[in-house]
Design a protein around this motif. Sequence first.
Motif, PDB file in Angstrom:
ATOM      1  N   ARG A 181       0.797  -1.243   0.108  1.00 40.74           N
ATOM      2  CA  ARG A 181       0.078  -0.030   0.188  1.00 40.74           C
ATOM      3  C   ARG A 181       0.878   1.470  -0.035  1.00 40.74           C
ATOM      4  N   PRO A 182       0.355   2.338  -0.595  1.00 38.37           N
ATOM      5  CA  PRO A 182       1.386   3.453  -0.761  1.00 38.37           C
ATOM      6  C   PRO A 182       1.243   4.067   0.803  1.00 38.37           C
ATOM      7  N   THR A 183       2.451   4.786   1.135  1.00 33.55           N
ATOM      8  CA  THR A 183       2.679   5.603   2.301  1.00 33.55           C
ATOM      9  C   THR A 183       1.762   6.690   2.353  1.00 33.55           C
ATOM     10  N   ASN A 184       1.510   7.046   3.498  1.00 37.01           N
ATOM     11  CA  ASN A 184       0.763   8.531   3.895  1.00 37.01           C
ATOM     12  C   ASN A 184       1.545   9.526   3.085  1.00 37.01           C
ATOM     13  N   ALA A 185       2.928   9.535   3.331  1.00 41.21           N
ATOM     14  CA  ALA A 185       3.678  10.810   2.621  1.00 41.21           C
ATOM     15  C   ALA A 185       3.352  10.621   1.155  1.00 41.21           C
ATOM     16  N   GLN A 186       3.345   9.278   0.505  1.00 41.46           N
ATOM     17  CA  GLN A 186       3.324   9.511  -0.920  1.00 41.46           C
ATOM     18  C   GLN A 186       2.011   9.812  -1.523  1.00 41.46           C
ATOM     19  N   LEU A 187       0.837   9.537  -0.632  1.00 41.23           N
ATOM     20  CA  LEU A 187      -0.595   9.820  -0.968  1.00 41.23           C
ATOM     21  C   LEU A 187      -0.558  11.537  -0.592  1.00 41.23           C
ATOM     22  N   ALA A 188       0.101  12.089   0.233  1.00 44.12           N
ATOM     23  CA  ALA A 188      -0.122  13.295   0.451  1.00 44.12           C
ATOM     24  C   ALA A 188       0.700  14.219  -0.707  1.00 44.12           C
ATOM     25  N   ALA A 189       2.024  13.781  -1.149  1.00 47.67           N
ATOM     26  CA  ALA A 189       2.587  14.202  -2.275  1.00 47.67           C
ATOM     27  C   ALA A 189       1.742  14.134  -3.571  1.00 47.67           C
ATOM     28  N   ALA A 190       1.069  13.098  -3.745  1.00 47.66           N
ATOM     29  CA  ALA A 190       0.296  12.809  -4.955  1.00 47.66           C
ATOM     30  C   ALA A 190      -0.821  13.741  -5.078  1.00 47.66           C
ATOM     31  N   VAL A 191      -1.641  14.032  -4.002  1.00 48.12           N
ATOM     32  CA  VAL A 191      -2.741  15.045  -3.824  1.00 48.12           C
ATOM     33  C   VAL A 191      -2.211  16.388  -3.900  1.00 48.12           C
ATOM     34  N   ALA A 192      -1.041  16.831  -3.479  1.00 46.09           N
ATOM     35  CA  ALA A 192      -0.270  18.125  -3.453  1.00 46.09           C
ATOM     36  C   ALA A 192      -0.236  18.357  -5.156  1.00 46.09           C
ATOM     37  N   GLU A 193       0.248  17.565  -5.703  1.00 46.39           N
ATOM     38  CA  GLU A 193       0.479  17.620  -7.268  1.00 46.39           C
ATOM     39  C   GLU A 193      -0.721  17.640  -8.081  1.00 46.39           C
ATOM     40  N   VAL A 194      -1.678  16.950  -7.838  1.00 48.69           N
ATOM     41  CA  VAL A 194      -3.017  16.985  -8.291  1.00 48.69           C
ATOM     42  C   VAL A 194      -3.620  18.501  -8.244  1.00 48.69           C
ATOM     43  N   LYS A 195      -3.345  18.997  -7.317  1.00 52.64           N
ATOM     44  CA  LYS A 195      -4.045  20.206  -7.126  1.00 52.64           C
ATOM     45  C   LYS A 195      -3.317  21.538  -7.774  1.00 52.64           C
ATOM     46  N   GLN A 196      -2.315  21.040  -8.229  1.00 47.97           N
ATOM     47  CA  GLN A 196      -1.693  22.096  -8.980  1.00 47.97           C
ATOM     48  C   GLN A 196      -2.475  22.177 -10.315  1.00 47.97           C
ATOM     49  N   PRO A 197      -2.358  23.433 -10.947  1.00 45.69           N
ATOM     50  CA  PRO A 197      -2.799  23.640 -12.513  1.00 45.69           C
ATOM     51  C   PRO A 197      -1.959  22.906 -13.308  1.00 45.69           C
ATOM     52  N   HIS A 198      -2.471  22.433 -14.517  1.00 43.79           N
ATOM     53  CA  HIS A 198      -1.675  21.803 -15.169  1.00 43.79           C
ATOM     54  C   HIS A 198      -1.696  22.376 -16.876  1.00 43.79           C
ATOM     55  N   TRP A 199      -2.523  22.995 -16.944  1.00 37.94           N
ATOM     56  CA  TRP A 199      -2.640  23.646 -18.319  1.00 37.94           C
ATOM     57  C   TRP A 199      -3.306  25.117 -18.273  1.00 37.94           C
ATOM     58  N   LYS A 200      -3.086  25.718 -19.412  1.00 37.94           N
ATOM     59  CA  LYS A 200      -3.705  27.038 -19.488  1.00 37.94           C
ATOM     60  C   LYS A 200      -4.318  27.103 -20.901  1.00 37.94           C
ATOM     61  N   LEU A 201      -5.839  27.603 -21.029  1.00 40.37           N
ATOM     62  CA  LEU A 201      -6.257  27.558 -22.004  1.00 40.37           C
ATOM     63  C   LEU A 201      -6.598  28.982 -22.682  1.00 40.37           C
ATOM     64  N   ASN A 202      -6.456  29.498 -23.896  1.00 39.46           N
ATOM     65  CA  ASN A 202      -6.638  30.594 -24.374  1.00 39.46           C
ATOM     66  C   ASN A 202      -7.872  30.447 -25.480  1.00 39.46           C
ATOM     67  N   ALA A 203      -9.084  30.998 -25.058  1.00 37.79           N
ATOM     68  CA  ALA A 203     -10.362  30.790 -26.002  1.00 37.79           C
ATOM     69  C   ALA A 203     -10.204  31.486 -27.233  1.00 37.79           C
ATOM     70  N   THR A 204      -9.484  32.762 -26.919  1.00 39.68           N
ATOM     71  CA  THR A 204      -9.493  33.613 -28.260  1.00 39.68           C
ATOM     72  C   THR A 204      -8.602  32.822 -29.586  1.00 39.68           C
ATOM     73  N   ASP A 205      -7.584  32.521 -29.110  1.00 43.62           N
ATOM     74  CA  ASP A 205      -6.713  31.755 -30.125  1.00 43.62           C
ATOM     75  C   ASP A 205      -6.570  30.303 -30.353  1.00 43.62           C
ATOM     76  N   GLN A 206      -7.500  29.580 -29.285  1.00 44.84           N
ATOM     77  CA  GLN A 206      -7.896  28.040 -29.168  1.00 44.84           C
ATOM     78  C   GLN A 206      -6.214  27.546 -29.050  1.00 44.84           C
ATOM     79  N   THR A 207      -5.694  27.947 -28.022  1.00 47.98           N
ATOM     80  CA  THR A 207      -4.169  27.326 -27.733  1.00 47.98           C
ATOM     81  C   THR A 207      -4.291  26.876 -26.185  1.00 47.98           C
ATOM     82  N   ALA A 208      -3.360  25.929 -26.179  1.00 46.31           N
ATOM     83  CA  ALA A 208      -3.255  25.092 -24.974  1.00 46.31           C
ATOM     84  C   ALA A 208      -1.696  25.191 -24.395  1.00 46.31           C
ATOM     85  N   LEU A 209      -1.526  25.629 -22.985  1.00 43.99           N
ATOM     86  CA  LEU A 209      -0.171  25.605 -22.630  1.00 43.99           C
ATOM     87  C   LEU A 209       0.115  24.615 -21.567  1.00 43.99           C
TER      88      LEU A 209
END
Length: 503
Positions: free
Chosen positions: A137-165
């Motif tokens: 089973r994953p450790t509590n530390a591994q789970l906490a690190a994974a959740v923290a990473e999930v909460k970060q933004p992973h892309w940015k969309l621009n509707a005007t020119d239909q781009t994704a960063l």
Amino acid sequence: MKLSPFLIFCCLLVTICCSATVPPKKASKLYIYNYENILGTSFELKVTALSTAQAELAENAAMNEIDRMNKILSGYNSSSEFSRWLHGEKKAVKISPELFEVLSLFDKWKAKSGGALDASAQIIVKLWADAGRNNTRPTNAQLAAAVAEVKQPHWKLNATDQTALRLDDAPLMLNSFVKSYIINKACDAALAKSGITGIVMNIGGDIVVQGAHTEQIQVSDPKADAENDEPIAKLNISNKAVVTSGNYRRGELINGQWHSHIVDPRTGLPADKVISATVVADNPTDAGALATAMNVLTPEESKALAATIPHAEFMLITSDGKRYESNGWKTFEIPLNKQNSKANIIPADNTWDPNYELLIKLELSEINDFRVHSPYVAVWVVDKDKKPVRNIALWYRKPKYLDEISSWYDAYYSRYANGDRSVSSTTSATRPAGKYTLKWDGKNDKGEFVKLGAYTVMIEVAREHGTHQLMKQEIDFTKPVKPISLRGNVEVAAASLDYIKKN
């Protein structure tokens, strides 16, 4: 002006003649197409059309659209647009309207669900997959690190020119509602063809019904998951989507404990309170997103979320066996014929023990050729005199080719031809392609328990004008029955029989 009798007669004659020249309106027929390994699971398409040629055009249109969308959105195909963007440079790039829409929908549903639905949940899924391989089973530390990473933004969309960063290197997967999104596009493509009046598309249990057609849909019981098990509910559906998400088919076994493949991105833990969520909605994407999120949320949170989508209805089954329904669920539901309780039943002398059943597992061989139709499959039971006792399963595309499964045809076709040939659709949690479980409850075709004795399970698989395979296994139920593995062949990779006590 008063018309003369002669003039009236002439008018009537002209009317009759004109009516005789108008051809009768041609009735639509139902056409069924089955495939394996479409988007990694089974695929069924039902088309109501005026002709075979028009139905086949609709089939091709649907399949072409699925192929097109898969080349855009697949996270399993390294050459898809999504995969190239995922592993490309971290700069704003113009992407297709479809990929932009799907990424936007993930942003929308992440906010609406309070983080219960998130494309970056793949970070946590990978953590638990590694844990499954290591049986730790994953450790509590591994789970906490994974959740923290999930909460970060992973892309940015621009509707005007239909781009994704792309903002980081976190693993992402476009699951959840994307299968339903693709189905909807494919249904639209098929229904746009001339002469098509109705479409039912079922990919791994995600179903869309469009056009002038009403489909009876069975909802799989998450605690009784054979293909021919009694459903937990039946629905009448027209111009709606039905999606079921659940934890009972895929996951990780760690130290003897089952963990769902559906994880809570907010905690890093597998979702285990809700084992099945079925949603009916106007929009397939809404149905898919709600069904996935409801496996993570509490029933009260699910009710609040569903209330934000007009006309959405749901049914939840929790791990403790409770059933929750939205207020409008009953408007779709068809009453079930209640079966006998699973409590122990004392068998009559020399008859099948009602507390036991024969489990039949099949794995059809995977064929990697482009768009291979599913084979015709029949499973039935005969007695010691080789007389048919119970027809367990029949899967086919075109009735005119049923004689390709020749042994079943000789045993059962006359009954089939005179009986009810309608086939309902089944919504369930997605299962791997080609893997099926069936059960024989010891009853004959009349619904009566058979006498104890020797019976033979017949498994016949054939392709139109192609290979033919017949597997037979005799079992004497008057003696202890051990699990049996059957030798595979070109069509059936594996098969097994197991006489077990009912759950």
